[in-house]
Design a protein around this motif. Structure first.
Motif, PDB file in Angstrom:
ATOM      1  N   ARG A 165       0.949  -1.294   0.291  1.00 34.80           N
ATOM      2  CA  ARG A 165       0.090  -0.047   0.032  1.00 34.80           C
ATOM      3  C   ARG A 165       0.912   1.243  -0.047  1.00 34.80           C
ATOM      4  O   ARG A 165       0.306   2.482  -0.222  1.00 34.80           O
ATOM      5  CB  ARG A 165      -0.991   0.014   1.213  1.00 34.80           C
ATOM      6  CG  ARG A 165      -2.101  -1.076   1.247  1.00 34.80           C
ATOM      7  CD  ARG A 165      -3.035  -0.850   2.346  1.00 34.80           C
ATOM      8  NE  ARG A 165      -3.965  -1.880   2.204  1.00 34.80           N
ATOM      9  CZ  ARG A 165      -5.181  -1.605   1.456  1.00 34.80           C
ATOM     10  NH1 ARG A 165      -5.416  -0.544   0.958  1.00 34.80           N
ATOM     11  NH2 ARG A 165      -6.182  -2.482   1.694  1.00 34.80           N
ATOM     12  N   GLY A 166       2.150   1.074   0.185  1.00 33.44           N
ATOM     13  CA  GLY A 166       2.847   2.370   0.397  1.00 33.44           C
ATOM     14  C   GLY A 166       3.425   2.747  -1.062  1.00 33.44           C
ATOM     15  O   GLY A 166       3.964   3.729  -1.228  1.00 33.44           O
ATOM     16  N   ILE A 167       3.092   2.034  -2.016  1.00 30.55           N
ATOM     17  CA  ILE A 167       3.351   2.299  -3.529  1.00 30.55           C
ATOM     18  C   ILE A 167       2.202   3.470  -4.054  1.00 30.55           C
ATOM     19  O   ILE A 167       1.052   3.135  -3.857  1.00 30.55           O
ATOM     20  CB  ILE A 167       3.204   0.982  -4.272  1.00 30.55           C
ATOM     21  CG1 ILE A 167       4.424   0.076  -4.020  1.00 30.55           C
ATOM     22  CG2 ILE A 167       3.269   1.733  -5.989  1.00 30.55           C
ATOM     23  CD1 ILE A 167       4.186  -1.307  -4.912  1.00 30.55           C
ATOM     24  N   ASP A 168       2.676   4.695  -3.939  1.00 28.15           N
ATOM     25  CA  ASP A 168       1.860   5.752  -4.362  1.00 28.15           C
ATOM     26  C   ASP A 168       2.017   6.266  -5.632  1.00 28.15           C
ATOM     27  O   ASP A 168       3.052   6.995  -5.838  1.00 28.15           O
ATOM     28  CB  ASP A 168       2.037   6.992  -3.151  1.00 28.15           C
ATOM     29  CG  ASP A 168       1.067   7.778  -3.400  1.00 28.15           C
ATOM     30  OD1 ASP A 168      -0.220   7.694  -4.117  1.00 28.15           O
ATOM     31  OD2 ASP A 168       1.145   9.202  -2.693  1.00 28.15           O
ATOM     32  N   LYS A 169       0.874   6.309  -6.523  1.00 28.25           N
ATOM     33  CA  LYS A 169       1.169   6.650  -8.024  1.00 28.25           C
ATOM     34  C   LYS A 169      -0.239   7.524  -8.456  1.00 28.25           C
ATOM     35  O   LYS A 169      -1.379   6.919  -8.112  1.00 28.25           O
ATOM     36  CB  LYS A 169       1.401   5.410  -8.826  1.00 28.25           C
ATOM     37  CG  LYS A 169       2.786   4.805  -8.855  1.00 28.25           C
ATOM     38  CD  LYS A 169       2.792   3.572  -9.614  1.00 28.25           C
ATOM     39  CE  LYS A 169       4.157   2.894  -9.552  1.00 28.25           C
ATOM     40  NZ  LYS A 169       5.321   3.795  -9.823  1.00 28.25           N
ATOM     41  N   ASP A 170      -0.085   8.156  -9.355  1.00 27.57           N
ATOM     42  CA  ASP A 170      -1.125   9.094 -10.079  1.00 27.57           C
ATOM     43  C   ASP A 170      -1.837   7.958 -10.859  1.00 27.57           C
ATOM     44  O   ASP A 170      -1.230   7.379 -11.541  1.00 27.57           O
ATOM     45  CB  ASP A 170      -0.836  10.169 -10.937  1.00 27.57           C
ATOM     46  CG  ASP A 170      -1.864  10.816 -11.357  1.00 27.57           C
ATOM     47  OD1 ASP A 170      -2.852  10.896 -10.830  1.00 27.57           O
ATOM     48  OD2 ASP A 170      -1.526  11.512 -12.426  1.00 27.57           O
ATOM     49  N   ILE A 191      -5.759  -8.165  -2.610  1.00 28.08           N
ATOM     50  CA  ILE A 191      -5.864  -6.981  -2.486  1.00 28.08           C
ATOM     51  C   ILE A 191      -6.478  -6.456  -3.812  1.00 28.08           C
ATOM     52  O   ILE A 191      -6.192  -6.829  -4.784  1.00 28.08           O
ATOM     53  CB  ILE A 191      -4.515  -6.081  -2.077  1.00 28.08           C
ATOM     54  CG1 ILE A 191      -4.866  -4.763  -1.742  1.00 28.08           C
ATOM     55  CG2 ILE A 191      -3.626  -6.259  -3.246  1.00 28.08           C
ATOM     56  CD1 ILE A 191      -3.819  -4.093  -1.201  1.00 28.08           C
ATOM     57  N   ASN A 192      -7.610  -5.615  -3.602  1.00 29.30           N
ATOM     58  CA  ASN A 192      -8.185  -4.730  -4.792  1.00 29.30           C
ATOM     59  C   ASN A 192      -7.599  -3.642  -4.847  1.00 29.30           C
ATOM     60  O   ASN A 192      -7.114  -2.725  -4.296  1.00 29.30           O
ATOM     61  CB  ASN A 192      -9.619  -4.860  -4.634  1.00 29.30           C
ATOM     62  CG  ASN A 192     -10.431  -6.022  -4.344  1.00 29.30           C
ATOM     63  OD1 ASN A 192     -10.061  -6.945  -4.794  1.00 29.30           O
ATOM     64  ND2 ASN A 192     -11.418  -6.165  -3.339  1.00 29.30           N
ATOM     65  N   LEU A 193      -7.703  -3.272  -6.187  1.00 26.86           N
ATOM     66  CA  LEU A 193      -7.055  -1.813  -6.754  1.00 26.86           C
ATOM     67  C   LEU A 193      -7.755  -1.404  -7.738  1.00 26.86           C
ATOM     68  O   LEU A 193      -8.246  -1.976  -8.918  1.00 26.86           O
ATOM     69  CB  LEU A 193      -5.497  -1.957  -6.932  1.00 26.86           C
ATOM     70  CG  LEU A 193      -4.986  -2.832  -8.188  1.00 26.86           C
ATOM     71  CD1 LEU A 193      -3.823  -2.326  -8.687  1.00 26.86           C
ATOM     72  CD2 LEU A 193      -4.469  -4.148  -7.349  1.00 26.86           C
ATOM     73  N   VAL A 194      -7.809  -0.083  -8.185  1.00 23.67           N
ATOM     74  CA  VAL A 194      -8.281   0.478  -9.498  1.00 23.67           C
ATOM     75  C   VAL A 194      -7.158   1.203  -9.982  1.00 23.67           C
ATOM     76  O   VAL A 194      -6.320   2.122  -9.462  1.00 23.67           O
ATOM     77  CB  VAL A 194      -9.319   1.468  -9.017  1.00 23.67           C
ATOM     78  CG1 VAL A 194      -9.900   2.288 -10.312  1.00 23.67           C
ATOM     79  CG2 VAL A 194     -10.560   0.698  -8.374  1.00 23.67           C
ATOM     80  N   ILE A 195      -6.876   0.956 -11.364  1.00 22.14           N
ATOM     81  CA  ILE A 195      -5.830   1.884 -12.143  1.00 22.14           C
ATOM     82  C   ILE A 195      -6.465   2.524 -13.325  1.00 22.14           C
ATOM     83  O   ILE A 195      -7.486   1.913 -13.946  1.00 22.14           O
ATOM     84  CB  ILE A 195      -4.848   0.952 -12.559  1.00 22.14           C
ATOM     85  CG1 ILE A 195      -5.267  -0.343 -13.417  1.00 22.14           C
ATOM     86  CG2 ILE A 195      -4.065   0.228 -11.350  1.00 22.14           C
ATOM     87  CD1 ILE A 195      -4.304  -1.098 -13.912  1.00 22.14           C
TER      88      ILE A 195
END
Length: 227
Positions: A165-170, A191-195
């Motif tokens: 979760r420490g990976i922070d990107k626009d 883990i779920n994510l939206v890109i």
């Protein structure tokens, strides 16, 4: 000028040309003019050589029983009818050349019309492009469920998740997560994510997660759906 001797090639050609755009020698119906020219022939014109004259001759022949009653002056010779001087080109090559000139003139008009149509089309395309450029673009996104597998059952899963979760990107938003048993006391992080598809490469993101070598053994895309 009138018709030349219709029994000669020049005269028959003149008559054939005259009848290219006419059904009768004069006017809109059979008359004494047709009778006079018809009688000047000793036989029907050659249909292959003089098709228009042959068509006319056959049609007038069908009115032969009516010749005496047809309108017009029966005393006039057939040579008084036909084109005036310069009205009709007897030379087929000359006539064809004049026809080509007419086609070229019409072609010029078409070119002007085509140029105007092309100008209008380009103006409409430019307006469409401007309108499209001003319209907000739809941002393509994907919802991803990612499996992150640890080395063993002694891996600190809390630290692993914090690192991920420490990976922070626009263009990247992390979502809910859970630990899922895989066997022998080992649990993987799901883990779920939206890109945003244009900003984030999922392959590059997995490589970055796998760079946490103290915690991560491998990653897999468990599910992926376009928004």
């Amino acid at each position: 000028m009138g018709f030349a001797d219709v029994l000669t090639d020049a005269g028959a050609t003149m008559l054939n040309s005259w009848l290219t755009t006419r059904s009768y020698i004069v006017g809109q119906g059979p008359s004494q003019a047709d009778v006079a020219v018809f009688k000047a022939f000793s036989a029907a014109p050659d249909a292959e050589k003089y098709p228009n004259a042959a068509r006319w001759y056959k049609h007038i022949a069908s009115h032969e029983s009516e010749f005496a009653t047809l309108p017009g002056d029966a005393s006039k010779a057939y040579t008084v009818y036909g084109p005036e001087s310069g009205d009709l080109a007897i030379n087929p090559a000359k006539a064809e050349a004049e026809e080509e000139e007419d086609v070229d003139l019409f072609g010029s008009d078409d070119e002007e019309e085509d140029a105007e149509a092309a100008k209008i089309r380009e103006e409409r395309l430019a307006a469409y492009r401007e309108k499209k450029a001003a319209k907000p673009k739809t941002i393509a996104k994907s919802v991803v469920t990612l499996d992150v597998k640890p080395w063993d059952d002694e891996t600190d899963m809390k630290a692993l998740e914090e690192a991920v979760r420490g990976i922070d990107k626009d263009g990247l938003v992390w979502g809910a997560s859970k630990l899922v048993p895989v066997g022998f006391g080992i649990k993987k992080l799901q883990i779920n994510l939206v890109i945003e598809d244009e900003k984030i490469s999922l392959s590059d993101l997995e490589d970055e997660i796998q760079a946490f070598e103290d915690y991560v053994q491998s990653t897999d895309v468990a599910a992926m759906q376009k928004l």
